[in-house]
Write a protein that holds these residues in place. Structure first.
Motif, PDB file in Angstrom:
ATOM      1  N   GLY A  16       0.906  -1.139  -0.083  1.00 52.09           N
ATOM      2  CA  GLY A  16       0.297  -0.186   0.062  1.00 52.09           C
ATOM      3  C   GLY A  16       1.070   1.455   0.343  1.00 52.09           C
ATOM      4  N   GLY A  17       1.824   1.363   1.037  1.00 49.79           N
ATOM      5  CA  GLY A  17       2.584   2.129   1.099  1.00 49.79           C
ATOM      6  C   GLY A  17       3.382   2.992   0.087  1.00 49.79           C
ATOM      7  N   LEU A  18       3.696   2.052  -1.235  1.00 48.79           N
ATOM      8  CA  LEU A  18       4.037   1.714  -2.506  1.00 48.79           C
ATOM      9  C   LEU A  18       3.114   2.207  -3.599  1.00 48.79           C
ATOM     10  N   LEU A  19       2.140   1.791  -3.524  1.00 49.37           N
ATOM     11  CA  LEU A  19       0.803   2.816  -4.099  1.00 49.37           C
ATOM     12  C   LEU A  19       0.668   3.558  -4.273  1.00 49.37           C
ATOM     13  N   LEU A  20       1.472   4.057  -2.580  1.00 46.48           N
ATOM     14  CA  LEU A  20       1.216   5.996  -2.507  1.00 46.48           C
ATOM     15  C   LEU A  20       1.920   6.417  -2.726  1.00 46.48           C
ATOM     16  N   GLY A  21       2.957   6.891  -4.282  1.00 43.32           N
ATOM     17  CA  GLY A  21       3.761   7.388  -4.629  1.00 43.32           C
ATOM     18  C   GLY A  21       4.951   7.532  -3.997  1.00 43.32           C
ATOM     19  N   GLY A  22       5.044   5.851  -3.654  1.00 41.55           N
ATOM     20  CA  GLY A  22       6.786   5.948  -3.323  1.00 41.55           C
ATOM     21  C   GLY A  22       6.576   6.930  -1.202  1.00 41.55           C
ATOM     22  N   LEU A  23       6.204   7.246  -0.978  1.00 40.78           N
ATOM     23  CA  LEU A  23       6.222   8.019   0.485  1.00 40.78           C
ATOM     24  C   LEU A  23       6.334   6.817   0.997  1.00 40.78           C
ATOM     25  N   GLY A  24       6.216   5.992   1.633  1.00 40.81           N
ATOM     26  CA  GLY A  24       6.679   5.138   2.621  1.00 40.81           C
ATOM     27  C   GLY A  24       5.481   4.954   3.453  1.00 40.81           C
ATOM     28  N   LYS A  25       5.736   3.767   4.506  1.00 43.66           N
ATOM     29  CA  LYS A  25       5.156   3.390   5.131  1.00 43.66           C
ATOM     30  C   LYS A  25       5.123   4.557   6.441  1.00 43.66           C
ATOM     31  N   SER A  26       5.612   5.915   6.357  1.00 40.51           N
ATOM     32  CA  SER A  26       5.194   6.819   7.530  1.00 40.51           C
ATOM     33  C   SER A  26       3.893   7.473   7.443  1.00 40.51           C
ATOM     34  N   VAL A  27       3.813   7.801   5.932  1.00 38.30           N
ATOM     35  CA  VAL A  27       2.742   8.431   5.684  1.00 38.30           C
ATOM     36  C   VAL A  27       2.143   7.700   5.592  1.00 38.30           C
ATOM     37  N   TYR A  28       2.328   5.783   5.081  1.00 40.32           N
ATOM     38  CA  TYR A  28       0.686   5.030   4.782  1.00 40.32           C
ATOM     39  C   TYR A  28       0.393   4.979   6.212  1.00 40.32           C
ATOM     40  N   ALA A  29       0.936   4.832   7.410  1.00 40.90           N
ATOM     41  CA  ALA A  29       1.085   4.072   8.476  1.00 40.90           C
ATOM     42  C   ALA A  29       0.008   5.513   9.229  1.00 40.90           C
ATOM     43  N   LYS A  30       0.250   6.097   8.736  1.00 38.02           N
ATOM     44  CA  LYS A  30      -0.749   7.270   9.337  1.00 38.02           C
ATOM     45  C   LYS A  30      -1.959   7.672   8.741  1.00 38.02           C
ATOM     46  N   THR A  31      -1.960   7.017   7.593  1.00 38.21           N
ATOM     47  CA  THR A  31      -3.463   7.021   6.742  1.00 38.21           C
ATOM     48  C   THR A  31      -4.833   5.603   7.013  1.00 38.21           C
ATOM     49  N   ASN A  32      -3.395   4.910   7.503  1.00 37.52           N
ATOM     50  CA  ASN A  32      -4.304   3.282   7.179  1.00 37.52           C
ATOM     51  C   ASN A  32      -4.777   3.251   7.876  1.00 37.52           C
ATOM     52  N   PRO A  33      -6.441   2.569   8.073  1.00 39.45           N
ATOM     53  CA  PRO A  33      -7.265   2.836   8.847  1.00 39.45           C
ATOM     54  C   PRO A  33      -7.143   1.750   9.669  1.00 39.45           C
ATOM     55  N   SER A  34      -6.381   0.419   9.729  1.00 39.04           N
ATOM     56  CA  SER A  34      -6.124  -0.103  10.834  1.00 39.04           C
ATOM     57  C   SER A  34      -5.078  -0.045  11.369  1.00 39.04           C
ATOM     58  N   GLU A  35      -3.866   1.418  11.065  1.00 37.87           N
ATOM     59  CA  GLU A  35      -3.211   1.235  12.561  1.00 37.87           C
ATOM     60  C   GLU A  35      -3.580   2.017  13.542  1.00 37.87           C
ATOM     61  N   ILE A  36      -3.158   2.587  14.149  1.00 37.90           N
ATOM     62  CA  ILE A  36      -3.418   2.257  16.168  1.00 37.90           C
ATOM     63  C   ILE A  36      -1.686   3.420  16.307  1.00 37.90           C
TER      64      ILE A  36
END
Lengths: 401, 401
Positions: free
Chosen positions: A26-46
């Motif tokens: 998923g992180g890769l799909l988000l334009g290579g911005l990496g885990k950091s942004v993805y983790a923030k926006t992923n609805p299953s992260e806490i």
């Protein structure tokens, strides 16, 4: 369960480590911005609030952080930061004026840049009051009973009348009552309407606003529309008052900011849109050399990053859903927010609630007197909302809410 | 001879390639900052103005560029730039207030931060005028005939009297004449004194200022001292008016900036120093959330970098010497500058001179009417001054100056 340090800003808590590969993909799909942004926006992260890294939800900031393009533009400008921003045609200042103007099919004469929309609101209030005082006309600032307080704070030192109109029965801004008041006032009314309103998050529908604009005497009523949260609105009854500017409406100023959707609050950059005559008047009260060079290049880069804007709105919508679902589940009353924060009713004393949240390293909104049984919570990113809603559920178990 | 691209800012021209090893060694001595800074400050280097990289000497900027520590502090703050600067005790805003206050053995109550000193000057002018207008007392702004124009521009929309007092015979600020005028004025005088003055670069000696402060009625005269260039002064007759603040003098504000010696002009950060009563009055007119987070951390880091401050002053002194030696050699009249710019007399028309310099990719100062036979040149770094003085010599050969 394991805590993962994602970046210098925040610590996220994985609900399920089995999801790691999906997350990376998923992180890769988000334009290579990496885990950091993805983790923030992923609805299953806490997000895991800690004493040294609390969950800050009290200032309607956008914790997604700025666009990578804005970040890079700042780094690139640093060697030139010893220079003032020029007013000449190729400077980032003028580039920004052009970009904003063309966004609304207007020209540079319609735009005044400011240190956040805050400076533009201040300059407008000062310009309007001074203009009337120079000809001895009485002036009032006309505002809803509860709204963003800067307009009032900026007007105070001028010793003018400040009139506050109570909300309607649904906690909306009571436009007909405000209109009545302006009509009865013997002098000049500066009307400040934050749309969506802060702290309620509610919009004021265009039909009420448009009616008033059409009927108001232009020499006696001036409208300031603060649309800091306008980008978050999906309710079709809202329309930006900027639509009035190409119609040569002289008595309107609309203020906008890069602090919210574009996450540049710490950089201080915003603007006002109005008729050339209005803008000229306001510019005389705006600080010379006001905006800083790093904010200018960051704003320019942000306007080019359509992907970021989309992701920003999306993250906010996800957070809003997480919170409203939880409040529904817990049968807690809340207002249908159209912004990046939500106003909901707590049981008992707000100070106690704030203190208990702080004990869990969560900083919630301040009191908005006289509504001391309500709390404003900034939506943050989904991972942050998950942490907050989990805590709300714990509070319910303890009978605290 | 070979052009060497040193950094994204500027292209330097080596006078003698044999010096390379000395230069590198010198660079190492300068705290590892490398060739770039060394080349700028080395008196034997010559900047090469190009069309795409002109020599900009028109805005009194510090082309040494900011301290490495400031640069690093900005980079470190970027991930948090989505947040507003807090007013709480550990925020960079409060840290900066503390640092500035303790520099002068004062407290936070004595300091107001601003977007450059420009915002503080504006807020002071507005606060003072509004206070008097609220009680119907006539107000004038009292300034020298030629000075930094922002105070005047900020006062204009209030329709107050603006009184300009001619220079004395040496182009200095005529304090006795200003004092006489204030005494004769039936109302309140806001006195603005830029010290050293811009565009002359001349100081106003403390003995004249002190006498006036002692004799002026506090309820009728308020002094704004703009000491943006104070750090560059080595003339012992100058004293910062900040010395009056611990003496509880209520009618004085001193404004300072990080734009000059600290090379942060593009970041917009400055401050005002005054009595708690004065500062409170001014803060009511300062924009809320005014300074940006990157400027705050850069200013904090700059104040810690004593080495940078020393190098900055030194580079300016070297440039000043390069220019005054050349002007002496060419028998061109100039004022003994105590700032980071110099005011000197040209022969003939300024516009022609500006155009001819522009043809050589050198941007000199604007016209300061009515002194249209004078030019203000920012001193830049020594390598830049070498380029400028070489061009002056060429102009002399052509009979243009």
């Amino acid at each position: 369960m394991k805590n993962i340090k994602q970046d210098s800003e925040s610590t996220f808590h994985r609900r399920d480590l089995m999801k790691t590969s999906t997350i990376l993909f998923g992180g890769l799909l988000l334009g290579g911005l990496g885990k950091s942004v993805y983790a923030k926006t992923n609805p299953s992260e806490i997000f895991k609030p800690l004493k040294e890294n609390p969950l800050i939800l009290n200032s309607n900031e956008n914790s997604l952080g700025m666009s990578k393009k804005a970040h890079n533009a700042i780094i690139q400008r640093l060697p030139k930061a010893f220079r003032y921003l020029r007013y000449s045609s190729h400077s980032p200042r003028m580039e920004l004026m052009d970009k904003i103007a063309s966004m609304f099919k207007l020209t540079q004469d319609n735009i005044t840049l400011g240190n956040g929309s805050s400076e533009t609101i201040q300059a407008a209030i000062q310009a309007l009051i001074t203009e009337q005082k120079n000809t001895n006309v009485p002036v009032q600032l006309l505002i809803p009973e509860l709204t963003f307080e800067f307009a009032e704070l900026y007007a105070k030192p001028f010793n003018i009348t400040i009139t506050k109109i109570p909300f309607d029965s649904k906690m909306g801004i009571d436009i007909p009552k405000m209109k009545e008041n302006a009509e009865a006032f013997k002098g000049f009314s500066i009307v400040y309407i934050c749309n969506p309103n802060n702290p309620t998050g509610l919009i004021t529908p265009a039909k009420y606003i448009d009616k008033w604009i059409k009927e108001a005497p232009k020499d006696r009523v001036f409208f300031i529309f603060d649309e800091a949260y306008g980008e978050y609105v999906d309710d079709k009854r809202f329309q930006s008052a900027i639509k009035w500017i190409p119609l040569k409406q002289e008595n309107i100023l609309v203020t906008k900011t890069f602090s919210k959707m574009y996450a540049l609050a710490g950089l201080r950059i915003g603007y006002g849109v109005g008729s050339p005559k209005t803008i000229k008047k306001i510019r005389a009260f705006v600080e010379l050399d006001n905006i800083n060079a790093l904010a200018a290049v960051a704003a320019n880069a942000s306007l080019e990053d359509k992907e970021f804007a989309k992701r920003s709105i999306q993250a906010n919508a996800t957070s809003r859903k997480i919170l409203s679902d939880t409040l529904d589940e817990l049968k807690i009353k809340y207002l249908p927010s159209q912004a990046n924060f939500m106003f909901y009713q707590i049981k008992g004393n707000l100070k106690t609630f704030q203190k208990r949240m702080e004990d869990k390293h969560i900083i919630v909104g301040r009191e908005f007197s006289p509504l001391s049984q309500w709390n404003r919570i900034s939506l943050g990113v989904p991972a942050e909302m998950n942490a907050f809603t989990n805590e709300l559920r714990n509070f319910r178990k303890k009978g605290w809410i």
